[in-house]
Design an enzyme around this catalytic site. Structure first.
Site, PDB file in Angstrom:
ATOM      1  N   PRO A  80       5.973   2.875  -0.588  1.00 24.24           N
ATOM      2  CA  PRO A  80       6.499   2.532  -1.919  1.00 24.24           C
ATOM      3  C   PRO A  80       7.739   1.631  -1.928  1.00 24.24           C
ATOM      4  O   PRO A  80       8.232   1.277  -3.001  1.00 24.24           O
ATOM      5  CB  PRO A  80       6.808   3.892  -2.561  1.00 24.24           C
ATOM      6  CG  PRO A  80       6.863   4.866  -1.451  1.00 24.24           C
ATOM      7  CD  PRO A  80       6.075   4.320  -0.308  1.00 24.24           C
ATOM      8  N   LYS A 134       4.732  -1.612  -5.122  1.00 21.88           N
ATOM      9  CA  LYS A 134       3.533  -2.433  -5.360  1.00 21.88           C
ATOM     10  C   LYS A 134       2.274  -1.655  -5.727  1.00 21.88           C
ATOM     11  O   LYS A 134       1.340  -2.227  -6.296  1.00 21.88           O
ATOM     12  CB  LYS A 134       3.226  -3.253  -4.090  1.00 21.88           C
ATOM     13  CG  LYS A 134       4.191  -4.387  -3.848  1.00 21.88           C
ATOM     14  CD  LYS A 134       3.914  -5.558  -4.762  1.00 21.88           C
ATOM     15  CE  LYS A 134       5.127  -6.393  -5.038  1.00 21.88           C
ATOM     16  NZ  LYS A 134       5.801  -6.151  -6.298  1.00 21.88           N
ATOM     17  N   HIS A 168      14.912  -5.021 -16.126  1.00 23.33           N
ATOM     18  CA  HIS A 168      16.007  -5.356 -15.207  1.00 23.33           C
ATOM     19  C   HIS A 168      15.892  -6.810 -14.766  1.00 23.33           C
ATOM     20  O   HIS A 168      14.880  -7.195 -14.190  1.00 23.33           O
ATOM     21  CB  HIS A 168      15.933  -4.493 -13.943  1.00 23.33           C
ATOM     22  CG  HIS A 168      16.208  -3.057 -14.192  1.00 23.33           C
ATOM     23  ND1 HIS A 168      16.042  -2.097 -13.228  1.00 23.33           N
ATOM     24  CD2 HIS A 168      16.642  -2.403 -15.296  1.00 23.33           C
ATOM     25  CE1 HIS A 168      16.367  -0.917 -13.731  1.00 23.33           C
ATOM     26  NE2 HIS A 168      16.719  -1.079 -14.986  1.00 23.33           N
ATOM     27  N   TYR A 197      18.757  -0.524  -3.388  1.00 22.44           N
ATOM     28  CA  TYR A 197      18.091  -0.208  -2.116  1.00 22.44           C
ATOM     29  C   TYR A 197      19.167  -0.214  -1.036  1.00 22.44           C
ATOM     30  O   TYR A 197      19.868  -1.218  -0.876  1.00 22.44           O
ATOM     31  CB  TYR A 197      17.034  -1.265  -1.780  1.00 22.44           C
ATOM     32  CG  TYR A 197      15.813  -1.243  -2.676  1.00 22.44           C
ATOM     33  CD1 TYR A 197      15.839  -1.793  -3.965  1.00 22.44           C
ATOM     34  CD2 TYR A 197      14.614  -0.686  -2.243  1.00 22.44           C
ATOM     35  CE1 TYR A 197      14.718  -1.771  -4.774  1.00 22.44           C
ATOM     36  CE2 TYR A 197      13.476  -0.676  -3.047  1.00 22.44           C
ATOM     37  CZ  TYR A 197      13.535  -1.207  -4.318  1.00 22.44           C
ATOM     38  OH  TYR A 197      12.412  -1.199  -5.130  1.00 22.44           O
ATOM     39  N   TYR A 201       8.739  -9.358  -5.360  1.00 22.64           N
ATOM     40  CA  TYR A 201       9.134  -8.112  -6.030  1.00 22.64           C
ATOM     41  C   TYR A 201       8.728  -8.158  -7.509  1.00 22.64           C
ATOM     42  O   TYR A 201       8.139  -7.206  -8.031  1.00 22.64           O
ATOM     43  CB  TYR A 201      10.645  -7.943  -5.869  1.00 22.64           C
ATOM     44  CG  TYR A 201      11.208  -6.614  -6.268  1.00 22.64           C
ATOM     45  CD1 TYR A 201      10.909  -5.464  -5.538  1.00 22.64           C
ATOM     46  CD2 TYR A 201      12.072  -6.491  -7.356  1.00 22.64           C
ATOM     47  CE1 TYR A 201      11.455  -4.242  -5.891  1.00 22.64           C
ATOM     48  CE2 TYR A 201      12.628  -5.275  -7.704  1.00 22.64           C
ATOM     49  CZ  TYR A 201      12.316  -4.151  -6.975  1.00 22.64           C
ATOM     50  OH  TYR A 201      12.853  -2.943  -7.316  1.00 22.64           O
TER      51      TYR A 201
HETATM   52  P1  RFL Z   1      -4.297   7.441  -8.783  1.00 27.52           P
HETATM   53  O1  RFL Z   1      -3.131   7.293  -9.668  1.00 27.52           O
HETATM   54  O2  RFL Z   1      -4.159   8.224  -7.530  1.00 27.52           O
HETATM   55  O3  RFL Z   1      -5.473   8.035  -9.664  1.00 27.52           O
HETATM   56  C1  RFL Z   1      -6.669   8.506  -9.096  1.00 27.52           C
HETATM   57  C2  RFL Z   1      -7.232   9.574  -9.988  1.00 27.52           C
HETATM   58  O4  RFL Z   1      -8.512   9.971  -9.504  1.00 27.52           O
HETATM   59  C3  RFL Z   1      -8.629  11.383  -9.605  1.00 27.52           C
HETATM   60  N1  RFL Z   1      -9.679  11.815  -8.667  1.00 27.52           N
HETATM   61  C4  RFL Z   1     -10.915  12.227  -9.041  1.00 27.52           C
HETATM   62  N2  RFL Z   1     -11.478  12.359 -10.249  1.00 27.52           N
HETATM   63  C5  RFL Z   1     -12.764  12.821 -10.300  1.00 27.52           C
HETATM   64  N3  RFL Z   1     -13.488  13.139  -9.198  1.00 27.52           N
HETATM   65  C6  RFL Z   1     -12.950  13.018  -7.960  1.00 27.52           C
HETATM   66  N4  RFL Z   1     -13.680  13.326  -6.881  1.00 27.52           N
HETATM   67  C7  RFL Z   1     -11.603  12.535  -7.845  1.00 27.52           C
HETATM   68  N5  RFL Z   1     -10.770  12.310  -6.793  1.00 27.52           N
HETATM   69  C8  RFL Z   1      -9.615  11.877  -7.316  1.00 27.52           C
HETATM   70  C9  RFL Z   1      -7.239  11.888  -9.304  1.00 27.52           C
HETATM   71  O5  RFL Z   1      -7.027  13.194  -9.829  1.00 27.52           O
HETATM   72  C10 RFL Z   1      -6.370  10.829  -9.985  1.00 27.52           C
HETATM   73  O6  RFL Z   1      -6.032  11.198 -11.305  1.00 27.52           O
HETATM   74  O7  RFL Z   1      -4.862   6.007  -8.331  1.00 27.52           O
HETATM   75  P2  RFL Z   1      -4.758   4.540  -9.031  1.00 27.52           P
HETATM   76  O8  RFL Z   1      -5.248   4.581 -10.444  1.00 27.52           O
HETATM   77  O9  RFL Z   1      -5.383   3.620  -8.069  1.00 27.52           O
HETATM   78  O10 RFL Z   1      -3.182   4.237  -9.134  1.00 27.52           O
HETATM   79  C11 RFL Z   1      -2.409   4.036  -7.972  1.00 27.52           C
HETATM   80  C12 RFL Z   1      -0.969   4.510  -8.229  1.00 27.52           C
HETATM   81  O11 RFL Z   1      -1.007   5.866  -8.651  1.00 27.52           O
HETATM   82  C13 RFL Z   1      -0.088   4.382  -6.976  1.00 27.52           C
HETATM   83  O12 RFL Z   1      -0.405   3.194  -6.291  1.00 27.52           O
HETATM   84  C14 RFL Z   1       1.412   4.379  -7.325  1.00 27.52           C
HETATM   85  O13 RFL Z   1       1.826   5.650  -7.759  1.00 27.52           O
HETATM   86  C15 RFL Z   1       2.254   3.934  -6.118  1.00 27.52           C
HETATM   87  N6  RFL Z   1       3.708   3.960  -6.380  1.00 27.52           N
HETATM   88  C16 RFL Z   1       4.323   2.912  -7.015  1.00 27.52           C
HETATM   89  N7  RFL Z   1       3.610   1.854  -7.447  1.00 27.52           N
HETATM   90  C17 RFL Z   1       4.208   0.854  -8.147  1.00 27.52           C
HETATM   91  O14 RFL Z   1       3.545  -0.121  -8.508  1.00 27.52           O
HETATM   92  N8  RFL Z   1       5.544   0.913  -8.472  1.00 27.52           N
HETATM   93  C18 RFL Z   1       6.336   1.966  -8.077  1.00 27.52           C
HETATM   94  O15 RFL Z   1       7.516   2.023  -8.427  1.00 27.52           O
HETATM   95  C19 RFL Z   1       5.739   2.989  -7.306  1.00 27.52           C
HETATM   96  N9  RFL Z   1       6.474   4.047  -6.898  1.00 27.52           N
HETATM   97  C20 RFL Z   1       4.490   5.049  -5.948  1.00 27.52           C
HETATM   98  C21 RFL Z   1       5.884   5.074  -6.211  1.00 27.52           C
HETATM   99  C22 RFL Z   1       3.925   6.118  -5.257  1.00 27.52           C
HETATM  100  C23 RFL Z   1       4.727   7.171  -4.812  1.00 27.52           C
HETATM  101  N10 RFL Z   1       4.097   8.239  -4.126  1.00 27.52           N
HETATM  102  C24 RFL Z   1       4.014   9.509  -4.721  1.00 27.52           C
HETATM  103  C25 RFL Z   1       3.174   7.917  -3.084  1.00 27.52           C
HETATM  104  C26 RFL Z   1       6.685   6.114  -5.783  1.00 27.52           C
HETATM  105  C27 RFL Z   1       6.113   7.157  -5.040  1.00 27.52           C
HETATM  106  C28 RFL Z   1       7.006   8.255  -4.540  1.00 27.52           C
HETATM  107  C1  PHB Z   2      10.642   4.490  -8.735  1.00 30.68           C
HETATM  108  O1  PHB Z   2      11.376   4.276  -9.729  1.00 30.68           O
HETATM  109  O2  PHB Z   2      10.014   5.535  -8.599  1.00 30.68           O
HETATM  110  C2  PHB Z   2      10.546   3.464  -7.664  1.00 30.68           C
HETATM  111  C3  PHB Z   2      11.132   2.223  -7.856  1.00 30.68           C
HETATM  112  C4  PHB Z   2      11.066   1.272  -6.843  1.00 30.68           C
HETATM  113  C5  PHB Z   2      10.418   1.569  -5.666  1.00 30.68           C
HETATM  114  C6  PHB Z   2       9.818   2.804  -5.486  1.00 30.68           C
HETATM  115  C7  PHB Z   2       9.875   3.759  -6.485  1.00 30.68           C
HETATM  116  O3  PHB Z   2      10.397   0.648  -4.666  1.00 30.68           O
END
Ligand code: RFL
Ligand code: PHB
Length: 393
Positions: free
Chosen positions: A291, A295, A72, A199, A383
């Site tokens: 979120p 980031k 995008h 947004y 962003y």
């Molecule tokens: P994760 O992905 O949470 O992975 C951690 C892993 O560790 C495992 N674990 C264990 N394994 C063994 N022994 C234990 N004791 C353990 N305890 C935990 C877990 O099962 C898991 O598999 O962490 P990591 O790698 O640091 O990655 C971080 C990202 O997952 C997170 O920051 C993003 O999902 C945040 N996020 C977004 N980030 C972006 O950059 N762009 C986005 O568009 C974006 N959208 C989002 C998001 C997060 C969201 N939620 C659900 C909070 C949208 C949403 C709705």
């Molecule tokens: C997503 O596509 O899940 C998403 C995109 C942008 C955001 C948060 C989540 O700021």
């Protein structure tokens, strides 16, 4: 069992780290408490910064991404009855890309598997010992308690993991903010309202329209904290989506089957320092953001670049410099992302206790930022993402 780097967690942080280390001949074992099916289908992030995509290309992880991801050039905002578009490509020459987190996790896990990389699924780490000398990780796999001996532990186990609490409380400082709302995340089988993300600030709350493909919408609605899913009937969801998007030329809401609904709380959190002895925290284990700025995963990947450079320099050149400065280097970027995420969140959400003055001030802030070239550029730079540190020395 013994390895050079014991990695806890097969999220984006842990898997990318094991891949980068492998490219420079450093061994690792990844312990993941969940199954392969779970981590490769868990719907979370969608938006990748330009530098994240460039890195994945550079290190051979972008083959599938390049086939199906959606790049995008712009991003859109609605507030006070207007629609504003930030053209990132024009303003700063960079863009963002939509590619589901579960897909990049699958790509990385499959590539590690293909070259014989060791990822133990359903292996839960229960204790980390001897962090100040030769660390070991105790874990349970197939009902058996086992030990992984290593030189370093990478704590990539997310916000609820074991690594952060393994740093002694008196050496750790946590910084925390809980927001008075959550997000209801929806996966919908319907064409998104626009080809770009929208947004929306509205009197009834924030909404975000993203996507996972040209036929699947990913939408989010601001909801009250501790809201129950039972209060969100399909009728109410469609009425809020429609109302918060508003009426704007070029944006049309198409209804479709709601495939998934989940409520997520919103929180900012930083734990300092991100290192203790031979334990290095990366990604959500050390910090989380709301979120709104997209980031979290991008930050996790940025941490891993700094950590892989430090570990590679140590193993190749016996040089501790980058490992010693790991926490300080990461935290500079972490705090900028924390600020941006907080700013986007507070600017775009409705605070339920806001008075009419607060509301007018918020609308004025949105006009100040999005009617201005300088304001739009500030949003675009953050962003699309700040430059990454090199992943190798
Ligand atoms: P994760 O992905 O949470 O992975 C951690 C892993 O560790 C495992 N674990 C264990 N394994 C063994 N022994 C234990 N004791 C353990 N305890 C935990 C877990 O099962 C898991 O598999 O962490 P990591 O790698 O640091 O990655 C971080 C990202 O997952 C997170 O920051 C993003 O999902 C945040 N996020 C977004 N980030 C972006 O950059 N762009 C986005 O568009 C974006 N959208 C989002 C998001 C997060 C969201 N939620 C659900 C909070 C949208 C949403 C709705
Ligand atoms: C997503 O596509 O899940 C998403 C995109 C942008 C955001 C948060 C989540 O700021």
């Amino acid at each position: 069992m013994r390895t050079q780097v014991g990695i806890i967690g097969a999220g984006p942080a842990g898997l990318l780290l094991s891949h980068l280390l492998h490219l420079r001949g450093i061994e690792s074992v990844v312990l993941e408490s969940r199954s392969y099916d779970y981590i490769t289908s868990r719907i979370r992030a969608g938006l990748m910064e330009q530098n994240t995509v460039d890195l994945l290309n550079e290190v051979g992880l972008a083959k599938n991404l390049n086939k199906v991801a959606l790049p995008h050039d712009g991003v859109q905002f609605t507030f006070d009855g207007v629609l504003r578009r930030i053209n990132m490509q024009e303003l700063i020459g960079r863009r963002v890309t939509i590619y589901g987190q579960q897909l990049i996790v699958k790509d990385m896990a499959d590539i590690r598997e293909r070259v014989g990389g060791e990822i133990l699924y359903e292996a839960e780490a229960t204790q980390i010992s001897n962090l100040e000398s030769k660390p070991s990780i105790t874990f349970i796999h197939s009902g058996q308690e086992q030990t992984l001996e290593c030189d370093f532990v990478a704590g990539c186990d997310g916000f609820h993991g074991l690594s952060r609490p393994s740093v002694p409380g008196n050496l750790r400082k946590d910084f925390d903010r809980v927001y008075p709302f959550g997000w209801l995340g929806l996966l919908i089988s319907a064409v998104p309202p626009s080809e770009e993300l929208v947004y929306c600030h509205s009197p009834t709350g924030f909404a975000l329209f993203s996507m996972r493909s040209e036929e699947v919408t990913r939408a989010y609605l601001q909801v009250r904290p501790n809201e129950s899913l039972e209060n969100w009937s399909e009728d109410r969801i469609w009425s809020e989506l429609r109302g918060r998007l508003g009426q704007h030329d070029g944006l049309s809401l198409v209804e479709g089957e709601i495939l998934q609904k989940v409520i997520t709380p919103m929180r900012s959190w930083v734990s300092e320092p991100m290192q203790y002895g031979n334990l290095y925290l990366a990604g959500d284990s050390a910090h989380i953001v709301p979120p709104t700025g997209a980031k979290g995963m991008n930050l996790a990947i940025a941490d891993v670049c700094v950590l892989s450079r430090g570990l590679i320099d140590f193993y190749q050149n016996n040089n501790w410099h980058y490992l010693n400065s790991y926490s300080e280097t990461c935290l500079r970027r972490v705090w900028r992302a924390e600020h941006f995420s907080w700013w986007m969140t507070t600017m775009l959400h409705r605070f339920y206790d806001a008075n009419p003055f607060d509301h007018k001030r918020q609308i004025a802030e949105l006009h100040t930022v999005f009617d201005s070239d300088a304001g739009s550029r500030l949003v675009a730079e953050n962003y699309a993402g700040l430059p990454l540190e090199p992943w190798q020395p």
